[in-house]
Design an enzyme around this catalytic site. Structure first.
Site, PDB file in Angstrom:
ATOM      1  N   LYS A  25      12.008-109.677  12.562  1.00 44.27           N
ATOM      2  CA  LYS A  25      10.646-109.152  12.705  1.00 44.27           C
ATOM      3  C   LYS A  25       9.624-110.216  12.301  1.00 44.27           C
ATOM      4  O   LYS A  25       8.655-110.468  13.027  1.00 44.27           O
ATOM      5  CB  LYS A  25      10.552-107.920  11.789  1.00 44.27           C
ATOM      6  CG  LYS A  25       9.329-107.081  11.921  1.00 44.27           C
ATOM      7  CD  LYS A  25       9.622-105.658  11.469  1.00 44.27           C
ATOM      8  CE  LYS A  25       9.518-105.423   9.983  1.00 44.27           C
ATOM      9  NZ  LYS A  25       8.153-105.469   9.458  1.00 44.27           N
ATOM     10  N   SER A  26       9.841-110.868  11.170  1.00 41.19           N
ATOM     11  CA  SER A  26       8.861-111.858  10.683  1.00 41.19           C
ATOM     12  C   SER A  26       8.737-113.023  11.660  1.00 41.19           C
ATOM     13  O   SER A  26       7.631-113.490  11.954  1.00 41.19           O
ATOM     14  CB  SER A  26       9.298-112.405   9.320  1.00 41.19           C
ATOM     15  OG  SER A  26       9.243-111.393   8.351  1.00 41.19           O
ATOM     16  N   GLY A 105       1.790-104.250   8.522  1.00 37.97           N
ATOM     17  CA  GLY A 105       0.997-105.057   7.589  1.00 37.97           C
ATOM     18  C   GLY A 105       0.984-106.523   7.999  1.00 37.97           C
ATOM     19  O   GLY A 105      -0.025-107.217   7.868  1.00 37.97           O
ATOM     20  N   ARG A 133      -3.075 -99.427   2.881  1.00 37.80           N
ATOM     21  CA  ARG A 133      -2.557-100.659   2.261  1.00 37.80           C
ATOM     22  C   ARG A 133      -3.677-101.655   1.935  1.00 37.80           C
ATOM     23  O   ARG A 133      -4.689-101.721   2.621  1.00 37.80           O
ATOM     24  CB  ARG A 133      -1.484-101.269   3.171  1.00 37.80           C
ATOM     25  CG  ARG A 133      -0.316-100.296   3.280  1.00 37.80           C
ATOM     26  CD  ARG A 133       0.795-100.827   4.126  1.00 37.80           C
ATOM     27  NE  ARG A 133       1.414-102.003   3.542  1.00 37.80           N
ATOM     28  CZ  ARG A 133       2.363-102.696   4.139  1.00 37.80           C
ATOM     29  NH1 ARG A 133       2.777-102.339   5.336  1.00 37.80           N
ATOM     30  NH2 ARG A 133       2.890-103.731   3.551  1.00 37.80           N
ATOM     31  N   SER A 176       3.022-113.529  -1.726  1.00 33.69           N
ATOM     32  CA  SER A 176       3.037-112.830  -0.440  1.00 33.69           C
ATOM     33  C   SER A 176       3.035-113.821   0.712  1.00 33.69           C
ATOM     34  O   SER A 176       2.111-114.630   0.852  1.00 33.69           O
ATOM     35  CB  SER A 176       1.810-111.910  -0.327  1.00 33.69           C
ATOM     36  OG  SER A 176       1.600-111.543   1.020  1.00 33.69           O
ATOM     37  N   ASP A 324      12.101-106.619   0.746  1.00 32.27           N
ATOM     38  CA  ASP A 324      12.414-105.608   1.756  1.00 32.27           C
ATOM     39  C   ASP A 324      13.824-105.039   1.590  1.00 32.27           C
ATOM     40  O   ASP A 324      14.195-104.078   2.266  1.00 32.27           O
ATOM     41  CB  ASP A 324      12.274-106.212   3.161  1.00 32.27           C
ATOM     42  CG  ASP A 324      10.828-106.593   3.461  1.00 32.27           C
ATOM     43  OD1 ASP A 324       9.911-105.967   2.892  1.00 32.27           O
ATOM     44  OD2 ASP A 324      10.615-107.527   4.254  1.00 32.27           O
TER      45      ASP A 324
HETATM   46  C1  S3P Z   1       6.520-110.262   5.555  1.00 26.74           C
HETATM   47  C2  S3P Z   1       6.279-110.474   4.229  1.00 26.74           C
HETATM   48  C3  S3P Z   1       6.567-109.483   3.185  1.00 26.74           C
HETATM   49  C4  S3P Z   1       7.516-108.399   3.691  1.00 26.74           C
HETATM   50  C5  S3P Z   1       7.136-107.888   5.044  1.00 26.74           C
HETATM   51  C6  S3P Z   1       7.146-109.021   6.062  1.00 26.74           C
HETATM   52  C7  S3P Z   1       6.158-111.317   6.522  1.00 26.74           C
HETATM   53  O1  S3P Z   1       5.353-108.875   2.798  1.00 26.74           O
HETATM   54  O2  S3P Z   1       7.566-107.326   2.785  1.00 26.74           O
HETATM   55  O3  S3P Z   1       8.039-106.901   5.466  1.00 26.74           O
HETATM   56  O4  S3P Z   1       6.619-111.278   7.687  1.00 26.74           O
HETATM   57  O5  S3P Z   1       5.402-112.213   6.133  1.00 26.74           O
HETATM   58  P1  S3P Z   1       4.383-109.548   1.679  1.00 26.74           P
HETATM   59  O6  S3P Z   1       3.946-110.844   2.217  1.00 26.74           O
HETATM   60  O7  S3P Z   1       3.242-108.600   1.528  1.00 26.74           O
HETATM   61  O8  S3P Z   1       5.239-109.641   0.460  1.00 26.74           O
END
Ligand code: S3P
Length: 438
Positions: A25-26, A105, A133, A176, A324
């Site tokens: 996903k990321s 998010g 959020r 983050s 996660d």
């Molecule tokens: C993510 C970063 C994490 C993770 C989210 C995906 C990303 O969040 O929990 O599911 O793709 O950069 P945070 O950056 O808020 O920790």
């Protein structure tokens, strides 16, 4: 997405087999968004089938980007391919409607960074969970760079009024990857040198993707510097399997005696695989093999077999690398282990308040959970009875409750199971294929 789906889970003997999980996903979000800021046509295979990554594509279309999606091969149609016609840095068009980031998010925060350098106003909104959020964490650094924002108390709907920015040197107060990435994407479109200092390292997919698209970054210690206005060039790339999705099969295999699961074509970026080390620490047998590296992202295979599980304690330094994965680790602890987590206040501002919803769900299944402000303690002394936990719209909780149900003494009904569509639409089909009753 179906609404209010209930998934019925009956206890099983063990899990076994080989499996592929959805594209990461990321990485999918980043290849699509950075591809849109590059020149040329970016072709991505095995793009995540989840709703979150569809939200990113919808937002790109609304900003004038041509996006084409095709189903994956006949044996895995969900492993879709995506083509993005890049528009170059600051190449987005002002949208004629609000952007809808759905439940995502990552979409919201990464687009806030990319849009901060575009000289027009864009409003991003999302579903009920996303509207709760916190966005101040990106508003703060991007405002320092010169963007303006309108929101109520730092929540969605969030209007970003972009402009020509000035670079910053910034240390996010919360570890983050999303905040880091927002600043780097703004810095990429800002003349001068933008620097992010990380107190605790977080996933580095943005840094690797920017390099893959041709930008040069300086990375030293916990600092990442990008010089703005470096042109990006389109790539062709295959997204590796998502280790956060693989986690559910890994913990199921670790928890159920006789289990043996191998996950193929899996992303093995070192900032994402702390889970496998933790499983080995807890007593599972874990073998990991890197088969290839593409665009800086290693991929390979992981085999997990059951072993007697020891109690686990996770603290503030462990949390960013496992953020996660904690719901799945909690599911594992319900199968006779024990898990103590502290320094994880961030869990309260994820897709749900994951501390209280996780505690409520496992209690509904007969578990013993003590809640802390920044974590919890879960004791798996006696077997869960099963029950009807509520996923409260959170994909990772829906999957964690289902996995916990496999080792319970009675049946479990996961309420709100449709939430799995956010990251893993085929979760229940894959679960059925891995169950063994011999
Ligand atoms: C993510 C970063 C994490 C993770 C989210 C995906 C990303 O969040 O929990 O599911 O793709 O950069 P945070 O950056 O808020 O920790």
């Amino acid at each position: 997405m179906a609404s209010a789906l209930e998934a019925r889970i009956t206890p099983v003997r063990r899990v076994a087999g080989q499996v592929r999980v959805p594209g990461d996903k990321s990485i999918s979000h980043r290849y699509a968004l950075i591809g849109a800021l590059a020149t040329g046509t970016t072709r991505i295979t095995n793009y995540s089938p989840g709703g979150d990554c569809s939200s990113t594509l919808d937002c790109l279309r609304r900003l004038g980007v041509a996006v084409h999606v095709q189903p994956g091969p006949a044996d895995r149609p969900s492993a879709r391919s995506v083509t993005i016609e890049g528009r170059g840095l600051r190449g987005f068009q002002a949208p004629d409607r609000d952007l809808d980031a759905g439940n995502s998010g990552t979409t919201t925060r990464l687009f806030a960074g990319a849009l901060a350098a575009h000289p027009f106003a864009t409003t991003i909104t999302g579903d009920e969970s996303l509207r709760r959020r916190p966005m101040k964490r990106v508003i703060e650094p991007l405002s320092r760079m010169g963007a303006r924002f309108e929101s109520t108390n730092g929540s969605l709907p969030l209007t970003i009024i972009g402009s020509s920015l000035t670079p910053v040197e910034y240390t996010p107060t919360v570890p983050s990857a999303q905040v880091k990435s927002a600043i780097l994407l703004a810095g990429l479109q800002t003349p001068g040198r933008t620097v992010v200092h990380e107190i605790v390292p977080t996933r580095d997919h943005t840094e690797l993707a920017l390099s893959a698209f041709g930008a040069s970054l300086d990375r030293a210690g916990g600092s990442i510097a990008v010089t703005g206005n470096q042109p990006l060039t389109a790539i062709q790339g295959a997204v590796p399997g998502d280790p956060s999705s693989a986690t559910f099969w890994a913990v199921a295999a670790a928890s159920l005696p006789g289990s043996d699961v191998e996950i193929l074509d899996l992303g093995l970026n070192s900032s994402r695989i702390a889970l496998f080390d933790v499983l080995a620490r807890a007593g599972a047998k874990v073998e990991r093999t890197v088969d290839a590296v593409e665009h800086g992202e290693p991929r390979g295979r992981v085999r997990i077999r059951h072993g007697a599980l020891q109690p686990l304690t996770l603290g503030p330094d462990d949390v960013p690398g496992l953020i996660d994965e904690i719901p799945a680790l909690a599911a594992m602890a319900t199968a006779g282990g024990e898990l103590t987590v502290t320094g994880a206040g961030e869990l309260r501002v994820k897709e749900s308040d994951r501390i209280s919803a996780l505690a409520a769900g496992f209690r509904a299944m007969g578990g013993e959970v003590e809640e802390y402000a920044d974590g919890f303690h879960l004791r798996g002394r006696s077997r869960l009875t099963g029950g009807a936990p509520d996923a409260v719209g959170d994909h990772r909780l829906a999957m964690a409750f289902a996995i916990a149900g496999l080792a319970a003494s009675g049946p479990t009904t996961v309420r709100g199971a449709e939430a799995v569509d956010v990251s893993y639409p085929e979760f229940f089909e894959t679960l059925a294929a891995l169950v063994r009753e011999d």
